[in-house]
Design an enzyme around this catalytic site. Structure first.
Site, mmCIF file in Angstrom:
data_model
loop_
_atom_site.group_PDB
_atom_site.id
_atom_site.type_symbol
_atom_site.label_atom_id
_atom_site.label_comp_id
_atom_site.label_asym_id
_atom_site.label_seq_id
_atom_site.Cartn_x
_atom_site.Cartn_y
_atom_site.Cartn_z
ATOM 1 N N GLY A 55 0.822 -1.206 0.000
ATOM 2 C CA GLY A 55 0.000 0.000 0.000
ATOM 3 C C GLY A 55 0.850 1.248 0.000
ATOM 4 O O GLY A 55 2.054 1.206 0.237
ATOM 5 N N GLY A 57 0.366 5.874 0.480
ATOM 6 C CA GLY A 57 -0.511 7.004 0.757
ATOM 7 C C GLY A 57 0.276 8.285 0.776
ATOM 8 O O GLY A 57 1.453 8.333 0.376
ATOM 9 N N PHE A 59 1.580 9.861 3.135
ATOM 10 C CA PHE A 59 2.690 9.981 4.069
ATOM 11 C C PHE A 59 3.691 8.841 3.969
ATOM 12 O O PHE A 59 4.608 8.764 4.772
ATOM 13 C CB PHE A 59 2.168 10.097 5.506
ATOM 14 C CG PHE A 59 1.832 11.504 5.895
ATOM 15 C CD1 PHE A 59 2.773 12.330 6.473
ATOM 16 C CD2 PHE A 59 0.576 12.014 5.642
ATOM 17 C CE1 PHE A 59 2.471 13.644 6.811
ATOM 18 C CE2 PHE A 59 0.262 13.317 5.975
ATOM 19 C CZ PHE A 59 1.204 14.128 6.561
ATOM 20 N N GLY A 60 3.548 7.947 3.007
ATOM 21 C CA GLY A 60 4.564 6.914 2.890
ATOM 22 C C GLY A 60 4.108 5.680 2.162
ATOM 23 O O GLY A 60 2.957 5.566 1.736
ATOM 24 N N THR A 61 5.041 4.741 2.027
ATOM 25 C CA THR A 61 4.796 3.460 1.376
ATOM 26 C C THR A 61 4.815 2.359 2.428
ATOM 27 O O THR A 61 5.648 2.374 3.329
ATOM 28 C CB THR A 61 5.892 3.178 0.322
ATOM 29 O OG1 THR A 61 5.902 4.252 -0.613
ATOM 30 C CG2 THR A 61 5.626 1.873 -0.406
ATOM 31 N N VAL A 62 3.893 1.401 2.312
ATOM 32 C CA VAL A 62 3.776 0.330 3.300
ATOM 33 C C VAL A 62 4.232 -0.990 2.682
ATOM 34 O O VAL A 62 3.818 -1.350 1.569
ATOM 35 C CB VAL A 62 2.330 0.191 3.810
ATOM 36 C CG1 VAL A 62 2.249 -0.891 4.893
ATOM 37 C CG2 VAL A 62 1.825 1.517 4.365
ATOM 38 N N ASP A 174 -7.991 12.059 9.591
ATOM 39 C CA ASP A 174 -7.991 11.405 8.275
ATOM 40 C C ASP A 174 -8.755 10.081 8.348
ATOM 41 O O ASP A 174 -8.289 9.058 7.850
ATOM 42 C CB ASP A 174 -6.562 11.182 7.789
ATOM 43 C CG ASP A 174 -6.480 10.997 6.272
ATOM 44 O OD1 ASP A 174 -7.448 11.367 5.577
ATOM 45 O OD2 ASP A 174 -5.458 10.489 5.788
#
Length: 337
Positions: A55, A57, A59-62, A174
Site C-alpha cells: 500500500g 498514501g 505519508f509513505g509506502t507500506v 484522516d
C-alpha cells in the site's frame, strides 16, 4: 506529551544502533517481538523492495515484512523530503506510543535514519475496508451485513477511545475507509496517524492547515482550519455511507453529476427511499437495522458541528441496534460470503 511518552517507552523498549547507516531501531517490548533479534529484524527490513509493497498514501509506502517465515509486520517508510514527513512521523509516535486497544493498530517500533524513517506495525491480513468494498472484482470479498455492522462498531469504538479516553485526546483528522484495517476476524483497527493532532481535554479545537482526504472532510474545516473531534465524526459518517451503499465518496457518477455521496444519500433518505441506495450485493438484510445505521450516519453528517453526536454517543447508538452482540463482551461470529 512527547517527553512523557519517551519516559514510559524507555522502560519497555529494545534499542539497536545501526552503525552502517547511522540509524537507530527501537522495538517496544511485547510478547510478539520478545524473541526477535533486532539485528536480524533490521537486516530483513533493509532488504524490502517493490515486490513487498502492500500500500501507499500521502505519508509513505507500506511494505509487508515476514520474520522467521511466520511473524508478519507492516512497515511504513517515510522518506525525509521535507518538514511535513518528519512531522507526520513525530505525530504517529506521539499518538501511538502508549496506545493498546483492540480497535487500533498496534505500533511495535520504529527506525530513524538520516534519509528516512520507518514505522513498524502489526500486519492486518484482510487489508483495508476500502480494498474490500471497492477493490478489483476478482480479489473482492463480498461483505455481508453482519460483517459490515461489526466493522462499523469496531471502528467507532477505536475512534471513541482516541477522542475520549486518551490524554491528551487525539483527533485523527484522516478517518476514511482506507485507514480502517481488518484483522483475520474482520475486526476493525483504526490506522495511519500521520495527520493526528493531540488536544488537551480543556480545548475545543486545534488550529491547523487544512489536510485530509477529499470526500471525507467536514465542510466547516475548509472555512475555519480548526480540527475538532466533530470533524472526525463527520468523516466517520461518510464511512458509514460507504458500508451501506458500497460506493466511494469520490465515485465517478457523483463527479459527473456535480454532486457527492453525502448529498445523494441525504436526498434519497428524505424521500424515504433508502432501499434504492443500499449496496446491491447486500441481500436479505434486516431493514430496521439498515435504516437505523442510515439515521446515525446522517446525524454524523449534520452541516452544523454542534448538532453532530460525539463518538461515544455514536458508538452507543450503533451498539443498541443489536445489543445482544455485546452482552457477553465478545462478538458472535459473522459469516462472509
Amino acid at each position: 506529551m512527547a517527553i512523557l511518552c519517551y519516559r514510559r517507552w524507555k522502560r519497555k523498549q529494545m534499542l539497536f544502533k545501526d552503525s552502517c547507516r547511522g540509524g537507530k531501531l527501537v522495538m517496544f517490548r511485547s510478547p510478539r517481538i520478545k524473541s526477535l533479534k533486532p539485528s536480524m529484524f533490521l537486516k530483513k527490513t533493509m532488504k524490502l523492495s517493490n515486490k513487498d509493497i502492500i500500500g501507499s498514501g500521502g505519508f509513505g509506502t507500506v511494505y509487508k515484512l515476514i520474520i522467521d517465515d511466520c511473524i508478519p509486520f507492516a512497515v511504513k517508510r517515510l522518506n525525509k523530503l521535507g518538514a511535513d514527513q518528519d512531522h507526520g512521523f513525530e505525530r504517529e509516535l506521539e499518538a501511538m506510543g502508549d496506545i493498546k486497544h483492540r480497535n487500533i493498530v498496534t505500533l511495535h517500533g520504529y527506525y530513524t535514519a538520516p534519509q528516512y524513517n520507518l514505522l513498524i506495525y502489526e500486519l492486518m491480513p484482510n487489508g483495508s475496508l476500502d480494498a474490500l468494498l471497492h477493490g478489483k472484482l476478482m480479489n473482492k470479498m463480498v461483505l455481508d451485513w453482519p460483517s459490515r455492522y461489526k466493522i462499523a462498531v469496531g471502528a467507532a469504538r477505536g475512534i471513541s477511545y482516541l477522542h475520549h479516553d486518551c490524554i491528551p485526546h487525539i483527533i485523527h483528522r484522516d478517518i476514511k475507509s482506507s485507514n480502517i484495517l481488518l484483522d483475520h476476524n474482520l475486526d476493525a483497527r483504526v490506522s495511519d496517524f500521520g495527520l493526528a493532532t493531540l488536544m488537551e481535554p480543556d480545548k475545543t479545537h486545534v488550529s491547523t492547515l487544512v489536510a485530509g482526504t477529499f470526500g471525507y472532510l467536514a465542510p466547516e474545516y475548509f472555512d475555519t482550519g480548526k480540527a475538532t473531534a466533530k470533524g472526525d465524526v463527520y468523516s466517520f459518517g461518510v464511512v458509514l455511507l460507504e458500508l451501506l451503499t458500497g460506493k466511494k465518496p469520490t465515485d465517478e457518477t457523483f463527479i459527473e453529476e456535480g454532486t457527492k455521496l453525502v448529498n445523494w444519500v441525504k436526498s434519497v433518505v428524505q424521500d424515504k427511499r433508502e432501499e434504492y441506495v443500499v449496496d446491491s450485493s447486500l441481500v436479505d438484510c434486516p431493514v430496521e437495522e439498515i435504516n437505523s445505521v442510515f439515521s446515525i450516519a446522517l446525524m454524523c453528517l449534520e452541516a452544523e458541528p454542534t448538532k453532530r453526536p460525539t463518538m461515544v454517543e455514536v458508538l452507543k447508538m450503533l451498539e443498541q441496534i443489536k445489543p445482544e452482540e455485546f452482552k457477553s463482551g465478545t462478538w458472535k461470529c459473522a459469516s462472509t460470503s
